[in-house]
Design a protein around this motif. Structure first.
Motif, mmCIF file in Angstrom:
data_model
loop_
_atom_site.group_PDB
_atom_site.id
_atom_site.type_symbol
_atom_site.label_atom_id
_atom_site.label_comp_id
_atom_site.label_asym_id
_atom_site.label_seq_id
_atom_site.Cartn_x
_atom_site.Cartn_y
_atom_site.Cartn_z
ATOM 1 N N THR A 279 60.768 38.248 41.661
ATOM 2 C CA THR A 279 59.691 39.179 42.249
ATOM 3 C C THR A 279 60.209 40.056 43.559
ATOM 4 O OG1 THR A 279 58.621 37.408 43.521
ATOM 5 C CG2 THR A 279 57.809 37.621 41.236
ATOM 6 N N HIS A 303 52.173 46.840 38.842
ATOM 7 C CA HIS A 303 51.981 45.468 38.629
ATOM 8 C C HIS A 303 51.949 45.356 37.097
ATOM 9 C CE1 HIS A 303 49.590 45.830 42.629
ATOM 10 N NE2 HIS A 303 50.720 45.895 42.763
ATOM 11 N N THR A 306 55.475 44.836 35.875
ATOM 12 C CA THR A 306 56.111 43.615 36.607
ATOM 13 C C THR A 306 55.668 42.439 36.003
ATOM 14 O OG1 THR A 306 56.274 44.886 38.621
ATOM 15 C CG2 THR A 306 56.575 42.463 38.559
ATOM 16 N N CYS A 307 54.066 42.387 35.696
ATOM 17 C CA CYS A 307 53.757 41.104 34.931
ATOM 18 C C CYS A 307 54.237 40.969 33.487
ATOM 19 C CB CYS A 307 52.178 41.096 34.820
ATOM 20 S SG CYS A 307 51.497 41.110 36.378
ATOM 21 N N CYS A 311 56.519 37.770 32.493
ATOM 22 C CA CYS A 311 55.847 36.895 31.439
ATOM 23 C C CYS A 311 56.949 36.702 30.284
ATOM 24 C CB CYS A 311 54.685 37.578 30.722
ATOM 25 S SG CYS A 311 53.099 37.526 31.783
ATOM 26 N N ALA A 340 53.631 33.434 35.765
ATOM 27 C CA ALA A 340 54.234 34.647 36.009
ATOM 28 C C ALA A 340 53.271 35.419 36.836
ATOM 29 C CB ALA A 340 54.524 35.384 34.807
ATOM 30 N N LEU A 341 51.865 35.415 36.275
ATOM 31 C CA LEU A 341 50.777 36.248 37.077
ATOM 32 C C LEU A 341 50.547 36.033 38.345
ATOM 33 C CD1 LEU A 341 48.270 36.402 34.141
ATOM 34 C CD2 LEU A 341 49.825 38.028 34.820
ATOM 35 N N VAL A 344 53.375 37.417 40.640
ATOM 36 C CA VAL A 344 53.204 38.874 40.875
ATOM 37 C C VAL A 344 52.055 39.003 41.969
ATOM 38 C CG1 VAL A 344 52.540 40.966 39.826
ATOM 39 C CG2 VAL A 344 54.032 39.689 38.717
ATOM 40 N N ARG A 345 50.878 38.127 41.846
ATOM 41 C CA ARG A 345 49.584 38.299 42.834
ATOM 42 C C ARG A 345 50.304 37.863 44.033
ATOM 43 N NH1 ARG A 345 44.264 38.149 43.735
ATOM 44 N NH2 ARG A 345 43.637 36.485 44.918
#
Length: 394
Positions: A279, A303, A306-307, A311, A340-341, A344-345
């Motif tokens: 990330t 986003h 990237t997600c 994933c 994964a989410l 990113v968050r």
């Protein structure tokens, strides 16, 4: 930290770390319960701990020196001894942690019938890691710790003998502490100061691995610029691919040692840690507003791409872990996607805002609620999602 506070912290830490030894039944019931434990559980923990300690030693984090020291106080010939002392202390600390976890796993699930093989393996691998860490790196050496997986297939004495012979052969090589250049020492010192400053200001995403040149001339030329940027940023950190492999082995060792811990939590937490290094490209854009303006794309598009990419990486990593023997379920797949989410968050928040600390008095302690809210962005989604996935039968 004042001396009384340090003593109190050490007492508390010693009590927590020593709990498995004097409160064994309670810890065993909480972590293992009534689930059966594999016969090789403690050996698997030992091999995983040795692999992680070996890999950390090969980073050669002892090779740094203050520029002022090199300029004004580097003429008495004490530099090699200081660097070697630093290497030995770091090496001893890492393998001490590996020994502690082996002892804990033995207390909770039982030691092997004979301790001679594990002790010989520990001594041989520790000696080999020390001899490799004191010499110049060679291509492919970062894969050497992965060979500890062979210790679960072949007799421990055979691997220990091979590691001991390799350590003896490498012991005669010239020590890096005498041949390292001043430019290398200063560069590593600068990197060290950047990490320490970032940690002091809680800018943890600055600690993510930096990219290296990618042999792809037109990497960012053409259509799908966001996808190109995310893929290229991942390829620029290809040297960190060993970390997901080691984390997969760590997840397997944890499952063998503590079978009461569900695969949802193992895959969720392990997947989150495995994906964080990749990330870094998106984290750079959000940490530095100037870089974010360079990429002409909306946050939603950035986003989403990237997600989707993370994933895909999460599913590949989960496939490897499940093939190693972790119980497969739909909840486990959901867990790695949540990881994964959450990753990113975590890295898509803006720079920390210390002006909105939001101090709250709780039980006589001032808690910076606003700062905590910024720091837990990402892990909050992971924890809540894993709790929900744990209770929903899938």
């Amino acid at each position: 930290m004042k001396r009384p506070d340090l003593v109190l912290a050490l007492i508390i830490a010693a009590g927590l770390l020593g709990s498995p030894f004097y409160n064994t039944e309670l810890v065993r019931s909480q972590l293992i319960g009534g689930a059966p434990v594999g016969a090789l559980g403690s050996v698997l923990v030992l091999c995983t701990g040795l692999a992680l300690a070996w890999r950390a030693t090969l980073r050669r984090g002892y090779l740094w020196a203050h520029p002022a020291t090199l300029t004004w106080d580097d003429f008495d010939g004490q530099r090699p001894a200081a660097l070697t002392r630093r290497l030995v202390l770091d090496w001893a600390a890492r393998f001490g942690v590996a020994a502690y976890f082996f002892a804990v796993s033995g207390m909770l699930i039982g030691f092997p019938s004979s301790l001679a093989g594990p002790l010989a393996l520990f001594a041989a691998v520790a000696a080999l890691a020390l001899t490799m860490g004191r010499r110049r790196p060679f291509p492919g050496e970062s894969l050497a710790p992965l060979t500890l997986a062979l210790a679960l297939i072949i007799p421990l004495w055979s691997y220990a003998l091979a590691a001991g012979l390799a350590a003896i052969a490498l012991a005669w090589s010239s020590p890096l502490s005498r041949t390292v250049s001043r430019d290398t020492l200063i560069r590593h010192y600068t990197e060290r100061m950047v990490r320490r400053t970032s940690a002091a200001f809680l800018d943890v995403w600055a600690l993510l691995p930096a990219g290296r040149p990618v042999p792809w001339r037109n990497a960012l030329a053409g259509r799908f610029i966001v996808t190109r940027y995310v893929v290229t940023g991942t390829l620029a950190r290809r040297y960190t691919l060993g970390l997901p492999v080691f984390l997969a082995l760590a997840v397997l060792a944890t499952h063998a040692t503590f079978p009461a811990v569900t695969s949802v939590w193992l895959l969720g937490v392990g997947g989150y840690l495995a994906l964080l290094p990749f990330t870094a490209p998106v984290a750079q854009l959000h940490r530095v507003p100037g870089l974010r303006r360079w990429l002409d794309a909306s946050n939603l598009r950035l986003h989403a791409v990237t997600c989707a990419f993370l994933c895909l990486l999460a599913l590949l990593w989960a496939g490897v872990v499940l093939m190693l023997g972790i119980p497969a379920s739909l909840s486990a797949v959901v867990a790695v996607l949540l990881a994964a989410l959450a990753a990113v968050r975590s890295v898509t928040r803006g720079p920390l805002d210390f002006s909105s600390m939001g101090m709250v008095l709780y039980e006589g302690v001032l808690i910076p609620a606003g700062l905590v809210r910024q720091l837990v962005r990402g892990p909050d989604l992971l924890v809540l999602g894993l709790i929900a996935a744990s209770f929903v039968p899938l």
